[in-house]
Each structure stands twice: as structure tokens, then as C-alpha cells.
Design an enzyme around this catalytic site. Sequence first.
Site, short mmCIF file in Angstrom:
data_model
loop_
_atom_site.label_atom_id
_atom_site.label_comp_id
_atom_site.label_asym_id
_atom_site.label_seq_id
_atom_site.Cartn_x
_atom_site.Cartn_y
_atom_site.Cartn_z
N GLU A 140 0.83 -1.20 0.00
CA GLU A 140 0.00 0.00 0.00
C GLU A 140 0.86 1.25 0.00
OE1 GLU A 140 -2.18 2.81 3.09
OE2 GLU A 140 -2.10 0.70 3.68
N ARG A 192 7.34 5.57 1.28
CA ARG A 192 7.07 4.35 0.51
C ARG A 192 7.33 4.56 -0.98
NH1 ARG A 192 2.33 0.75 3.40
NH2 ARG A 192 3.16 0.94 5.52
#
Length: 423
Positions: free
Chosen positions: A348, A390
Site C-alpha cells: 500500500e 514508501r
Amino acid sequence: MHDLKFLTENLDVVKEKLKYRLKEPKILDEIFELYTKKRKLQSEGDALRNKRKIISKEIGIKKSKNEDTSSLMKEAEEILFELEKVQTQEKEVEEKLYSLSLLIPNIPLDDVPDGPDETYNKEIKKWGEIKEFNFKPLPHYEIAERLGILDFERGAKISCSGFTIYNGKGALLERALINFMLDTHLQNGYEEKWVPFIINNKSLLGTGQLPKFEADLYKLEGEDLYLNPTAEVPLTNIYREEILKESQLPIWITAFAPSFRKEAGSYGKDTRGIIRQHQFSKIELVKICKPEDSEREHQSMLEEAEKILQLLELPYRIVILSRGDMGFSAAKCYDIEVWLPGQGCYKEISSVSNCLDFQARRANIRFKRESTGKVEFVHTLNGSGLAVGRTVVAIIENYQQEDGSIIIPHVLRKYTGGIERIG
């Protein structure tokens, strides 16, 4: 926060929709009982007020005729005493109702997959080609440590595990991504905000982090203040306790903010690298709109978050989360998951949620409809556009080279001063 009238009149439907989201369903029964009691006390109070009003008129008539009013005065005092008792009970019931209603998550929309956890999430889209390497791709933390762009040991020395120092071109990459993401969203029509990073209790109640998730927040000792867990909180609460003009809607706002979370429920997950940190950078997207527009705005926000990955040429997929896997405040949520070749899986990188009027009720954000003059609750939406750390992970792993270097994506090079490679 829910419309309690709807909740109590549709109790069985609500129980069914929340069966995976509410660990203690008996709370709904308690709310039903308290709401019923509140209605009863309201009726009793109204009856006593009407009775007192009638007696007050009778007292006035008798006084105008110089007649004795002592018995009526005594009766009026007794009614007032009873009314005060009823009002006290009603206030106690309302406080209990409010406290319990804060614990009830949002009700999923009908098209949300039915299921208790992430295994019931439904993949709806894939984008980009997964690169074939002629060598075994490494995880980001191995590459970053070899290049010296991330320092986990010294980050932990300064603070504790879950905090990382970015060095040199690693810091440059993080900053380049922040500026690139913000510029892209501004071009798409968002207004940039610079918001407080220390948040009060009312703001966290408004967006749903409190009271249920207090264990995951960093609280300032001796104060009713917390470190920002996500810029969704300050952005949405800009309009807390306000009535907006219909012409102001929709509102599209974005902000960069460092986010701080204890990750209390994530022990043992993603312990290496920077996928799960206590401090991380994120670009947040928030929309505030009329109820009839929220589904369209949800799809548009998803596309706006996707655009960042497309421009970076990072492969990803989109899943719609099941009822049991959604966040507390969401009625419908999409996760964008980026491909990480060093770990051989999707992770995610953004959650894009439609909260309907759930947060608006908690934060009392409303608008006045021009055609009717009626004041209604807005709908709120939020999403990451994107999680910066991320994205750093995704670039390191997808753009790694056999010699251990990392290629900078073309779209970022104007933000890195023309630097094309790390290492």
C-alpha cells in the site's frame, strides 16, 4: 458520528453491515436503549413544560381576580422540581449516547466487498509493466545502506527504532518527491495549505482518530495536544464547526506534513527498512463537497493519486477494501499498492477514502443549500497523494541497477538539480 435516528430505526441493517467492523455489537443495543430512553425523557419534559405553562396562565388569571394562588404556586414548584430531574436525566443519557456513538465506525456502502479482512479485498485495476531484472533484485534497505543514503542505526540512536536518517542524495530524493507531488496536485486544481503539526483533541475527535485510536497517537505530556498522525486531520478540521456556502464547494486542498504514529497494532510487520516508521512524510489530499457529488469526487481523487505513480512509471494495482479491512471513518476505500520487486509483492502506498457525512457530523461541518436555504452536512474525502517514504522505497527497488546504483525517474530530475543517478 451517525444520525442516531437512522441508526436506531435500521438497527438490524446496521448490525449486519458492521459485523466485521464493530468488535462489541452490544454497543448498538445500548445506543438503541439510550436513544429510546432519551425520546421518552424528551416527551416527559415536553409534557411537564406544557403543564407548567397552563398553570402559569391559571395563576395569572387568579391573580388578576385577586384569588388565592397558593395551591397552584405549590403545584408549579413541584412541576419545576420534576422537570429539573428529567432534564438532568436527559443530559446524562445524551452524554452516554455521545460517548458510545463515537465508538461506532462508519457504515460501508453497498458496493464494498463483504468480508472480515484483507483476503476479501477485490483487485479492480493493474497499471504498468513489472520489470524483469537480469539479476536478483534487492530490498530497498540493503541498497540504501550500501549507498549510505539511509541510516537506520543512527536514527534509532537519536530516537528509537522506527526513525531513520536520510543522508545526501537520499534526503534530496525525499525532498524532490515532496515538491513533485505538491506541484502535480496544484496543477490538478488543489490549493496548498501549510498546517499545524500539533493537533488538539477536538480535531482528532472530528476525523475519528479519537477516542478509539488514542494508543496509536503521540500525546504531549500535560497538554490536550498530539503530534499529527496524518494531515487529513488538520486539513479537514479547517472547516470544523463552520457553515459553508454552497458556492464554496467542492473544496480541494492538499498539504505536506510529517506524520507520527506509534503503530501500536503493527508489531512484527515490516520491521526492516522504511515501509513502516513512527515518523514519515506524506502528501495528503482532502475534498469537501455536496453529498450528491462525493462518489464522483472519490473516483477523481483516486485518479489524482494514481497520476503520481504513472508519472514516476511505477507499476501498481488498485484494490477496493472489504468491510472488515477499511479504516474507521471510511464508508468506501481504495488502496493503491505499488510493486516492490525487492520484496516480490505489492505494498500500500495510498488509501483513498469516501467518509460520506461521518466526519462532518463529528466535526459539525455543514453547508447552506442555495435552492432551499436548508443547512446540510457536507461529505468529506481524503487520500494520500502519496506516502513519500514508501515512494522512495518503490523508486529504490524498481530503479535499482546491477552495479548497485539507482536511476532517478525522468520526471524528478528537474527537482534533483539534474542528478540522474544515485551511486
